[in-house]
Write an enzyme that holds these catalytic residues in place. Structure first.
Site, PDB file in Angstrom:
ATOM      1  CD  GLU A 122      -5.843   0.080   5.101  1.00  0.00           C
ATOM      2  OE1 GLU A 122      -6.077  -0.581   4.062  1.00  0.00           O
ATOM      3  OE2 GLU A 122      -6.331   1.210   5.315  1.00  0.00           O
ATOM      4  CB  SER A 178     -10.623   5.237  -4.149  1.00  0.00           C
ATOM      5  OG  SER A 178     -11.724   5.799  -3.477  1.00  0.00           O
ATOM      6  CG  ASN A 179      -6.816   3.155  -4.768  1.00  0.00           C
ATOM      7  OD1 ASN A 179      -6.188   4.115  -5.195  1.00  0.00           O
ATOM      8  ND2 ASN A 179      -7.160   3.044  -3.491  1.00  0.00           N
TER       9      ASN A 179
END
Length: 342
Positions: A122, A178-179
């Protein structure tokens, strides 16, 4: 030459020949002894990497003694058996489980001198709680090129044989997200592009979600893919670039680290960087006005290279074994947060 001289030379030649033959015999016998069952070379010891918790799941995949052999590492074993803590050659911890407190660090049971590996793919914007991990980890596994165990999301490898043909390109640009948050730079750029460029949006943040097996076939007919990272950090180039764009056969339009970072991974004419344009309008004009011969130059690399995705955590963890002999045993990350955000 006199008879005496000839005899002397003959003796010298004979002794040299006998000495050479004896040496050859000795070497041959030594080789036989090495090959004998009682004198076989000592087998290379198997390195055990203990995965303390498997990323994003409570049910780790099936692991065997041959798991890492599939990635060219025959003397490397992954295990999730925590009873091996005392004798594991290294222990790896994935950050998300530590961050959310779904797992813990067995500090009191840590064997003296055992190297511990911090792992995360991440970005710093989505990584929290590193201040609690000072002075614990010896090595880092991440997408950062300066990591101890560098594992990118993908890479290009030499292609064997001709490239498979791409489907007809009859659509302009696609984006899978997605976000969707207005504060993100990628969303702001999309808002600026939308009035000038037709972009088909897919994913959980849209009304057109895609099943995993539908992703590449859906994106393949598009000329361009918006490979916009959710945050911009050093070396942070994810599957949005490698899978959604390059593997699908679409030309990536990238928002992420600087152009030079992308060029460290792929040819400079394999992508389009948003930083090369003064505005979203200029970028949209460039994309919509591109002719076919110009477009094909962005795909020329496919004739000699292919995309290798590195998405399997088993392969990522096996990479620790490959780096193990080259890593400093006395290294400790006293400020992991400072390093990762630096």
């Amino acid at each position: 030459m006199s008879h005496a001289g000839f005899s002397s030379a003959w003796r010298r030649w004979t002794w040299r020949g006998l000495a050479g033959a004896a040496l050859t015999l000795l070497l041959w016998l030594a080789r036989l002894l090495q090959l004998a069952p009682g004198h076989a070379p000592a087998p290379q010891p198997t390195v055990t990497i203990l995965v303390w918790h498997w990323p994003f799941t409570a049910q780790p995949p099936e692991l065997s003694r041959n798991t890492c052999a599939a990635y060219g590492l025959s003397h490397c074993q992954l295990s999730t058996n925590r009873s091996l803590l005392a004798r594991a050659d290294a222990v790896v911890f994935h950050h998300r489980e530590l961050e959310t407190r779904r797992s813990y660090l067995p500090l009191a049971q840590r064997p003296r001198g055992q190297p511990w590996v911090w792992a995360s793919m991440e970005s710093p914007s989505h990584t929290h709680g590193l201040h609690r991990l000072r002075g614990i980890f010896n090595w880092v596994l991440s997408y950062r090129r300066d990591s101890d165990i560098f594992v990118p999301y993908g890479r290009l490898e030499p292609r064997q044989g001709p490239a498979p043909p791409l489907p007809a390109k009859n659509r302009l640009a696609a984006w899978v997200i997605s976000n969707f948050h207005e504060r993100q730079q990628r969303v702001q750029l999309y808002r600026q592009l939308a009035p000038h460029l037709r972009v088909d949006v897919f994913g959980r943040a849209s009304r057109r979600p895609l099943c995993p097996n539908c992703l590449l076939p859906t994106l393949a007919p598009y000329h361009f893919y918006l490979a916009f990272e959710n945050s911009q950090h050093r070396d942070y180039i994810t599957e949005k670039f490698w899978r959604n764009a390059l593997a699908a056969g679409a030309v990536p339009v990238v928002l992420g680290p600087p152009r030079a970072t992308y060029e460290a991974f792929v040819p400079r004419d394999a992508f389009i960087h948003v930083d090369d344009f003064g505005s979203a309008f200029e970028l949209a004009t460039f994309l919509t006005g591109m002719n076919e011969s110009h477009y094909q130059r962005f795909l020329a690399w496919r004739g000699r290279l292919r995309v290798q995705l590195l998405a399997d955590w088993r392969e990522r963890f096996c990479a620790i074994c490959a780096r193990l002999p080259h890593l400093p045993r006395d290294q400790v990350y006293e400020d992991l947060d400072g390093w990762f955000r630096g």
